[in-house]
Design an enzyme around this catalytic site. Structure first.
Site, PDB file in Angstrom:
ATOM      1  N   GLU A  51      33.353  39.283  39.324  1.00  0.00           N
ATOM      2  CA  GLU A  51      34.570  38.544  39.866  1.00  0.00           C
ATOM      3  C   GLU A  51      34.517  37.991  41.186  1.00  0.00           C
ATOM      4  O   GLU A  51      34.218  38.915  42.071  1.00  0.00           O
ATOM      5  CB  GLU A  51      35.758  39.282  39.439  1.00  0.00           C
ATOM      6  CG  GLU A  51      37.169  38.563  39.673  1.00  0.00           C
ATOM      7  CD  GLU A  51      38.284  39.131  39.256  1.00  0.00           C
ATOM      8  OE1 GLU A  51      38.311  39.456  38.089  1.00  0.00           O
ATOM      9  OE2 GLU A  51      39.264  39.192  40.102  1.00  0.00           O
TER      10      GLU A  51
ATOM     11  N   PHE B 101      46.461  47.364  48.382  1.00  0.00           N
ATOM     12  CA  PHE B 101      46.397  46.834  47.225  1.00  0.00           C
ATOM     13  C   PHE B 101      46.550  47.639  46.037  1.00  0.00           C
ATOM     14  O   PHE B 101      47.262  47.144  44.998  1.00  0.00           O
ATOM     15  CB  PHE B 101      44.574  46.501  47.278  1.00  0.00           C
ATOM     16  CG  PHE B 101      44.163  45.381  46.752  1.00  0.00           C
ATOM     17  CD1 PHE B 101      44.458  44.404  47.333  1.00  0.00           C
ATOM     18  CD2 PHE B 101      43.374  45.079  45.720  1.00  0.00           C
ATOM     19  CE1 PHE B 101      43.815  42.954  47.232  1.00  0.00           C
ATOM     20  CE2 PHE B 101      42.899  43.990  45.296  1.00  0.00           C
ATOM     21  CZ  PHE B 101      43.210  42.824  46.169  1.00  0.00           C
TER      22      PHE B 101
ATOM     23  N   SER C  80      29.708  41.958  34.401  1.00  0.00           N
ATOM     24  CA  SER C  80      30.123  40.446  34.883  1.00  0.00           C
ATOM     25  C   SER C  80      30.817  40.767  36.428  1.00  0.00           C
ATOM     26  O   SER C  80      30.901  41.942  36.748  1.00  0.00           O
ATOM     27  CB  SER C  80      31.188  40.264  33.843  1.00  0.00           C
ATOM     28  OG  SER C  80      32.321  40.953  33.715  1.00  0.00           O
TER      29      SER C  80
ATOM     30  N   HIS D 241      32.987  45.132  34.235  1.00  0.00           N
ATOM     31  CA  HIS D 241      33.357  43.905  35.005  1.00  0.00           C
ATOM     32  C   HIS D 241      33.843  44.316  36.637  1.00  0.00           C
ATOM     33  O   HIS D 241      34.425  45.045  36.902  1.00  0.00           O
ATOM     34  CB  HIS D 241      34.565  43.227  34.550  1.00  0.00           C
ATOM     35  CG  HIS D 241      35.361  42.009  35.193  1.00  0.00           C
ATOM     36  ND1 HIS D 241      34.561  40.669  35.068  1.00  0.00           N
ATOM     37  CD2 HIS D 241      35.973  41.762  36.322  1.00  0.00           C
ATOM     38  CE1 HIS D 241      35.331  39.747  35.833  1.00  0.00           C
ATOM     39  NE2 HIS D 241      36.343  40.605  36.500  1.00  0.00           N
TER      40      HIS D 241
ATOM     41  N   ASP E 229      51.279  35.965  39.703  1.00  0.00           N
ATOM     42  CA  ASP E 229      52.656  36.663  40.223  1.00  0.00           C
ATOM     43  C   ASP E 229      52.812  35.515  41.193  1.00  0.00           C
ATOM     44  O   ASP E 229      52.057  35.281  41.851  1.00  0.00           O
ATOM     45  CB  ASP E 229      52.397  37.756  40.886  1.00  0.00           C
ATOM     46  CG  ASP E 229      52.108  39.014  39.863  1.00  0.00           C
ATOM     47  OD1 ASP E 229      52.977  39.503  39.156  1.00  0.00           O
ATOM     48  OD2 ASP E 229      51.078  39.741  40.390  1.00  0.00           O
TER      49      ASP E 229
END
Ligand code: FAD
Length: 275
Positions: free
Chosen positions: A8, A206, A6, A256, A99
Protein backbone atom coordinates in the site's frame (compact mmCIF):
# COMPACT_ATOMS: atom_id res chain seq x y z
CA UNK A 1 1.18 -20.24 -6.86
CA UNK A 2 3.39 -18.14 -4.63
CA UNK A 3 2.04 -16.72 -1.37
CA UNK A 4 0.07 -13.51 -2.20
CA UNK A 5 1.43 -10.23 -0.91
CA UNK A 6 0.37 -6.68 -1.69
CA UNK A 7 1.75 -3.22 -0.96
CA UNK A 8 0.00 0.00 0.00
CA UNK A 9 1.16 3.52 -0.89
CA UNK A 10 -0.20 6.99 -0.32
CA UNK A 11 -0.20 9.71 -3.00
CA UNK A 12 2.89 11.92 -2.61
CA UNK A 13 2.47 15.67 -2.21
CA UNK A 14 5.60 16.86 -4.02
CA UNK A 15 7.48 16.02 -7.25
CA UNK A 16 10.39 14.76 -5.09
CA UNK A 17 7.98 12.47 -3.21
CA UNK A 18 6.61 11.19 -6.52
CA UNK A 19 10.09 10.41 -7.81
CA UNK A 20 11.02 8.66 -4.56
CA UNK A 21 7.84 6.58 -4.70
CA UNK A 22 8.63 5.57 -8.29
CA UNK A 23 11.95 4.13 -7.10
CA UNK A 24 10.32 2.48 -4.06
CA UNK A 25 7.74 0.81 -6.32
CA UNK A 26 10.43 -0.61 -8.59
CA UNK A 27 12.26 -2.05 -5.57
CA UNK A 28 9.09 -3.63 -4.24
CA UNK A 29 7.94 -5.03 -7.60
CA UNK A 30 10.88 -7.43 -7.36
CA UNK A 31 8.77 -9.26 -4.73
CA UNK A 32 6.00 -9.80 -7.31
CA UNK A 33 3.01 -8.37 -5.46
CA UNK A 34 -0.46 -9.54 -6.40
CA UNK A 35 -1.45 -5.85 -6.47
CA UNK A 36 -0.43 -2.45 -5.13
CA UNK A 37 -3.02 -0.14 -3.61
CA UNK A 38 -3.13 3.63 -3.23
CA UNK A 39 -4.93 5.43 -0.41
CA UNK A 40 -7.56 8.07 -1.00
CA UNK A 41 -8.04 11.12 1.21
CA UNK A 42 -11.51 11.35 2.70
CA UNK A 43 -13.70 13.95 1.04
CA UNK A 44 -11.87 13.35 -2.26
CA UNK A 45 -8.96 15.52 -1.12
CA UNK A 46 -6.34 13.36 -2.89
CA UNK A 47 -8.44 12.09 -5.77
CA UNK A 48 -6.11 13.37 -8.50
CA UNK A 49 -2.99 12.21 -6.69
CA UNK A 50 -4.51 8.79 -5.98
CA UNK A 51 -5.63 8.24 -9.56
CA UNK A 52 -2.28 9.43 -10.90
CA UNK A 53 -0.31 6.87 -8.82
CA UNK A 54 -2.85 4.16 -9.72
CA UNK A 55 -2.33 4.99 -13.41
CA UNK A 56 1.47 4.79 -13.02
CA UNK A 57 1.25 1.37 -11.33
CA UNK A 58 -0.93 0.04 -14.15
CA UNK A 59 1.47 1.45 -16.74
CA UNK A 60 4.29 -0.33 -14.95
CA UNK A 61 2.45 -3.61 -15.61
CA UNK A 62 1.28 -4.26 -12.04
CA UNK A 63 -2.31 -4.68 -10.86
CA UNK A 64 -3.47 -1.57 -9.01
CA UNK A 65 -6.21 -1.11 -6.43
CA UNK A 66 -7.63 2.32 -5.82
CA UNK A 67 -8.86 3.06 -2.32
CA UNK A 68 -12.14 4.92 -2.49
CA UNK A 69 -13.82 6.62 0.44
CA UNK A 70 -17.43 7.76 0.37
CA UNK A 71 -17.89 10.09 3.34
CA UNK A 72 -19.22 13.44 2.11
CA UNK A 73 -19.60 12.14 -1.49
CA UNK A 74 -22.67 12.25 -3.69
CA UNK A 75 -23.87 9.36 -5.85
CA UNK A 76 -23.20 11.45 -8.92
CA UNK A 77 -19.56 12.12 -7.98
CA UNK A 78 -18.98 8.45 -7.10
CA UNK A 79 -20.53 7.36 -10.42
CA UNK A 80 -18.21 9.73 -12.32
CA UNK A 81 -15.12 8.51 -10.49
CA UNK A 82 -16.02 4.86 -10.98
CA UNK A 83 -16.34 5.54 -14.71
CA UNK A 84 -12.90 7.19 -14.70
CA UNK A 85 -11.37 4.22 -12.88
CA UNK A 86 -12.99 1.75 -15.28
CA UNK A 87 -11.68 3.72 -18.25
CA UNK A 88 -8.19 3.57 -16.72
CA UNK A 89 -8.44 -0.23 -16.54
CA UNK A 90 -8.73 -0.47 -12.73
CA UNK A 91 -10.29 -3.76 -11.63
CA UNK A 92 -9.83 -3.61 -7.88
CA UNK A 93 -11.12 -1.15 -5.27
CA UNK A 94 -10.72 -0.81 -1.52
CA UNK A 95 -14.13 0.61 -0.57
CA UNK A 96 -14.16 2.68 2.62
CA UNK A 97 -16.20 5.15 4.57
CA UNK A 98 -13.19 7.33 5.42
CA UNK A 99 -12.90 9.95 8.14
CA UNK A 100 -13.50 13.64 7.53
CA UNK A 101 -11.21 16.06 9.37
CA UNK A 102 -13.06 17.74 12.24
CA UNK A 103 -14.80 20.91 11.15
CA UNK A 104 -16.23 19.33 8.00
CA UNK A 105 -19.96 18.72 8.00
CA UNK A 106 -20.90 15.16 7.13
CA UNK A 107 -23.27 15.80 4.25
CA UNK A 108 -23.05 13.42 1.34
CA UNK A 109 -25.24 10.54 0.32
CA UNK A 110 -23.34 7.67 1.94
CA UNK A 111 -23.20 6.91 5.63
CA UNK A 112 -21.21 3.70 5.83
CA UNK A 113 -18.80 1.74 3.65
CA UNK A 114 -21.56 -0.86 3.16
CA UNK A 115 -23.61 1.82 1.35
CA UNK A 116 -20.68 2.40 -1.00
CA UNK A 117 -20.17 -1.31 -1.64
CA UNK A 118 -23.86 -1.73 -2.45
CA UNK A 119 -23.77 1.30 -4.76
CA UNK A 120 -20.66 0.06 -6.61
CA UNK A 121 -22.28 -3.34 -7.18
CA UNK A 122 -25.56 -1.74 -8.25
CA UNK A 123 -23.94 0.62 -10.73
CA UNK A 124 -21.02 -1.43 -12.07
CA UNK A 125 -21.97 -5.07 -11.47
CA UNK A 126 -18.90 -7.28 -11.25
CA UNK A 127 -16.53 -4.81 -12.91
CA UNK A 128 -14.48 -4.47 -9.72
CA UNK A 129 -13.07 -6.81 -7.13
CA UNK A 130 -14.09 -5.01 -3.93
CA UNK A 131 -11.98 -5.11 -0.78
CA UNK A 132 -13.24 -3.61 2.46
CA UNK A 133 -11.59 -2.74 5.78
CA UNK A 134 -11.69 -5.12 8.75
CA UNK A 135 -10.87 -4.38 12.39
CA UNK A 136 -9.80 -7.42 14.44
CA UNK A 137 -9.27 -5.06 17.42
CA UNK A 138 -12.60 -3.27 16.77
CA UNK A 139 -13.10 0.03 14.97
CA UNK A 140 -12.68 2.95 17.43
CA UNK A 141 -16.19 4.33 16.77
CA UNK A 142 -18.02 1.01 17.03
CA UNK A 143 -20.77 0.89 19.65
CA UNK A 144 -19.77 -2.63 20.66
CA UNK A 145 -17.50 -5.37 19.23
CA UNK A 146 -20.65 -7.27 18.20
CA UNK A 147 -22.03 -4.21 16.36
CA UNK A 148 -18.70 -3.86 14.53
CA UNK A 149 -18.78 -7.51 13.51
CA UNK A 150 -22.31 -7.05 12.20
CA UNK A 151 -21.19 -3.92 10.33
CA UNK A 152 -18.46 -6.01 8.68
CA UNK A 153 -21.00 -8.71 7.80
CA UNK A 154 -23.18 -6.03 6.18
CA UNK A 155 -20.27 -5.00 3.94
CA UNK A 156 -19.79 -8.60 2.86
CA UNK A 157 -23.49 -9.08 2.18
CA UNK A 158 -23.51 -5.84 0.19
CA UNK A 159 -20.98 -7.44 -2.18
CA UNK A 160 -17.42 -7.20 -0.83
CA UNK A 161 -15.14 -9.94 -2.18
CA UNK A 162 -12.42 -9.78 0.47
CA UNK A 163 -11.03 -7.61 3.24
CA UNK A 164 -7.79 -6.09 4.48
CA UNK A 165 -7.36 -5.53 8.20
CA UNK A 166 -6.24 -2.56 10.18
CA UNK A 167 -2.75 -3.41 11.38
CA UNK A 168 -2.31 -5.27 14.64
CA UNK A 169 0.56 -6.78 16.60
CA UNK A 170 -1.46 -9.49 18.31
CA UNK A 171 -2.30 -12.37 15.94
CA UNK A 172 -4.89 -13.77 18.36
CA UNK A 173 -7.14 -10.78 17.68
CA UNK A 174 -7.11 -11.73 13.98
CA UNK A 175 -7.90 -15.40 14.56
CA UNK A 176 -10.66 -14.56 17.05
CA UNK A 177 -12.17 -12.20 14.46
CA UNK A 178 -12.03 -14.98 11.83
CA UNK A 179 -13.69 -17.44 14.23
CA UNK A 180 -16.46 -14.93 14.95
CA UNK A 181 -17.02 -14.47 11.23
CA UNK A 182 -17.19 -18.20 10.71
CA UNK A 183 -19.96 -18.41 13.31
CA UNK A 184 -21.89 -15.92 11.16
CA UNK A 185 -21.30 -18.13 8.12
CA UNK A 186 -18.82 -15.68 6.57
CA UNK A 187 -15.68 -17.15 5.04
CA UNK A 188 -14.61 -14.14 2.98
CA UNK A 189 -10.80 -13.92 2.76
CA UNK A 190 -9.45 -11.45 5.34
CA UNK A 191 -5.89 -10.38 4.63
CA UNK A 192 -3.85 -9.10 7.57
CA UNK A 193 -2.56 -5.55 7.11
CA UNK A 194 1.06 -5.43 8.26
CA UNK A 195 2.70 -2.27 9.59
CA UNK A 196 6.51 -2.49 9.62
CA UNK A 197 7.94 -0.81 12.73
CA UNK A 198 10.46 1.82 11.66
CA UNK A 199 10.02 4.42 14.36
CA UNK A 200 8.33 4.89 17.67
CA UNK A 201 6.67 8.29 18.11
CA UNK A 202 4.71 8.27 14.86
CA UNK A 203 3.63 4.65 15.33
CA UNK A 204 2.25 5.37 18.79
CA UNK A 205 0.39 8.48 17.64
CA UNK A 206 -1.02 6.64 14.63
CA UNK A 207 -2.06 3.59 16.64
CA UNK A 208 -3.90 5.66 19.23
CA UNK A 209 -5.86 7.39 16.47
CA UNK A 210 -6.85 4.28 14.53
CA UNK A 211 -7.48 1.97 17.48
CA UNK A 212 -4.57 -0.41 16.89
CA UNK A 213 -3.12 -1.74 20.11
CA UNK A 214 0.62 -1.77 20.68
CA UNK A 215 1.17 -4.50 23.28
CA UNK A 216 2.80 -3.27 26.46
CA UNK A 217 5.98 -5.29 25.95
CA UNK A 218 6.50 -3.71 22.52
CA UNK A 219 5.61 -0.19 23.68
CA UNK A 220 8.00 -0.34 26.65
CA UNK A 221 10.88 -1.59 24.54
CA UNK A 222 10.28 1.08 21.89
CA UNK A 223 10.21 3.75 24.59
CA UNK A 224 13.41 2.41 26.13
CA UNK A 225 15.27 2.69 22.81
CA UNK A 226 14.60 6.46 22.86
CA UNK A 227 16.02 7.92 19.64
CA UNK A 228 18.26 4.94 18.90
CA UNK A 229 16.76 4.45 15.43
CA UNK A 230 18.93 1.45 14.50
CA UNK A 231 17.82 -0.54 17.56
CA UNK A 232 14.16 0.33 16.94
CA UNK A 233 14.46 -0.87 13.34
CA UNK A 234 16.20 -4.11 14.33
CA UNK A 235 13.68 -4.84 17.09
CA UNK A 236 10.75 -3.91 14.81
CA UNK A 237 12.03 -6.20 12.08
CA UNK A 238 12.25 -9.16 14.49
CA UNK A 239 8.80 -8.57 16.00
CA UNK A 240 6.95 -8.02 12.74
CA UNK A 241 8.70 -10.86 10.89
CA UNK A 242 7.90 -13.30 13.69
CA UNK A 243 4.28 -12.22 13.64
CA UNK A 244 4.09 -12.68 9.84
CA UNK A 245 5.64 -16.15 10.21
CA UNK A 246 2.99 -17.08 12.73
CA UNK A 247 0.21 -15.70 10.56
CA UNK A 248 1.45 -17.72 7.58
CA UNK A 249 1.84 -20.86 9.63
CA UNK A 250 -1.75 -20.49 10.84
CA UNK A 251 -3.06 -20.16 7.30
CA UNK A 252 -3.77 -16.51 6.43
CA UNK A 253 -4.66 -15.98 2.75
CA UNK A 254 -2.01 -13.28 2.14
CA UNK A 255 -0.23 -10.28 3.66
CA UNK A 256 -0.83 -6.62 2.84
CA UNK A 257 2.03 -4.26 3.76
CA UNK A 258 1.50 -0.64 4.79
CA UNK A 259 4.75 0.52 3.20
CA UNK A 260 4.41 4.21 4.18
CA UNK A 261 6.09 4.85 0.78
CA UNK A 262 9.35 3.31 2.05
CA UNK A 263 10.85 0.08 0.76
CA UNK A 264 13.59 -0.91 3.23
CA UNK A 265 11.54 -2.34 6.12
CA UNK A 266 9.00 -4.13 3.91
CA UNK A 267 11.77 -5.60 1.75
CA UNK A 268 13.66 -6.79 4.82
CA UNK A 269 10.54 -8.55 6.17
CA UNK A 270 9.83 -10.17 2.77
CA UNK A 271 13.44 -11.26 2.54
CA UNK A 272 13.36 -12.91 5.96
CA UNK A 273 10.04 -14.59 5.16
CA UNK A 274 11.47 -15.88 1.90
CA UNK A 275 8.72 -14.18 -0.10
P1 FAD B 1 -17.41 1.40 8.01
O1 FAD B 1 -17.27 -0.03 7.65
O2 FAD B 1 -18.55 2.16 7.43
O3 FAD B 1 -17.45 1.49 9.60
C1 FAD B 1 -17.30 2.74 10.26
C2 FAD B 1 -17.92 2.66 11.65
O4 FAD B 1 -19.33 2.61 11.54
C3 FAD B 1 -17.53 1.42 12.45
O5 FAD B 1 -17.42 1.79 13.80
C4 FAD B 1 -18.71 0.47 12.27
O6 FAD B 1 -18.86 -0.42 13.36
C5 FAD B 1 -19.86 1.46 12.18
N1 FAD B 1 -20.96 0.99 11.32
C6 FAD B 1 -20.89 0.52 10.08
N2 FAD B 1 -22.09 0.22 9.59
C7 FAD B 1 -22.98 0.53 10.58
C8 FAD B 1 -24.40 0.47 10.70
N3 FAD B 1 -25.15 0.02 9.70
N4 FAD B 1 -24.95 0.89 11.86
C9 FAD B 1 -24.19 1.35 12.88
N5 FAD B 1 -22.84 1.42 12.83
C10 FAD B 1 -22.25 1.02 11.68
N6 FAD B 1 -9.11 6.02 5.25
C11 FAD B 1 -9.01 6.92 4.27
O7 FAD B 1 -9.47 8.06 4.43
N7 FAD B 1 -8.42 6.63 3.06
C12 FAD B 1 -7.92 5.40 2.80
O8 FAD B 1 -7.42 5.15 1.71
C13 FAD B 1 -8.03 4.39 3.82
N8 FAD B 1 -7.58 3.14 3.61
C14 FAD B 1 -7.79 2.18 4.57
C15 FAD B 1 -7.40 0.87 4.29
C16 FAD B 1 -7.58 -0.14 5.23
C17 FAD B 1 -7.18 -1.55 4.90
C18 FAD B 1 -8.14 0.18 6.50
C19 FAD B 1 -8.30 -0.88 7.55
C20 FAD B 1 -8.52 1.48 6.79
C21 FAD B 1 -8.36 2.49 5.83
N9 FAD B 1 -8.78 3.81 6.06
C22 FAD B 1 -8.65 4.75 5.06
C23 FAD B 1 -9.35 4.20 7.35
C24 FAD B 1 -10.89 4.15 7.34
O9 FAD B 1 -11.41 5.07 6.42
C25 FAD B 1 -11.37 4.49 8.75
O10 FAD B 1 -11.03 3.45 9.63
C26 FAD B 1 -12.85 4.85 8.87
O11 FAD B 1 -13.05 5.37 10.18
C27 FAD B 1 -13.81 3.69 8.71
O12 FAD B 1 -13.90 3.27 7.43
P2 FAD B 1 -14.66 1.87 7.09
O13 FAD B 1 -14.67 1.76 5.63
O14 FAD B 1 -14.08 0.80 7.88
O15 FAD B 1 -16.12 2.25 7.65
Amino acid sequence: MSFPISFEFFPPKTPEGAEKLRVVRQQLYARQPQFCSVTYGAGGSTQQGTFSVVRSILQEGVEAASHFSCIGATKESVREQLAQLQAMGVKRLVALRGDLPSGYGLGGEFQYASDLVAFIRESTGDAFHIEVAAYPEVHPQARTPEADLQAFATKVRAGADSAITQYFFNPDSYFRFKDDLQKLGIDTPVIPGIMPITGSTQLMRFSDACGAEIPRWIRLRLQAYGDDAASIRAFGLDVVTQMCEELRRRGVPGLHFYTMNQSAATLAICERLGL
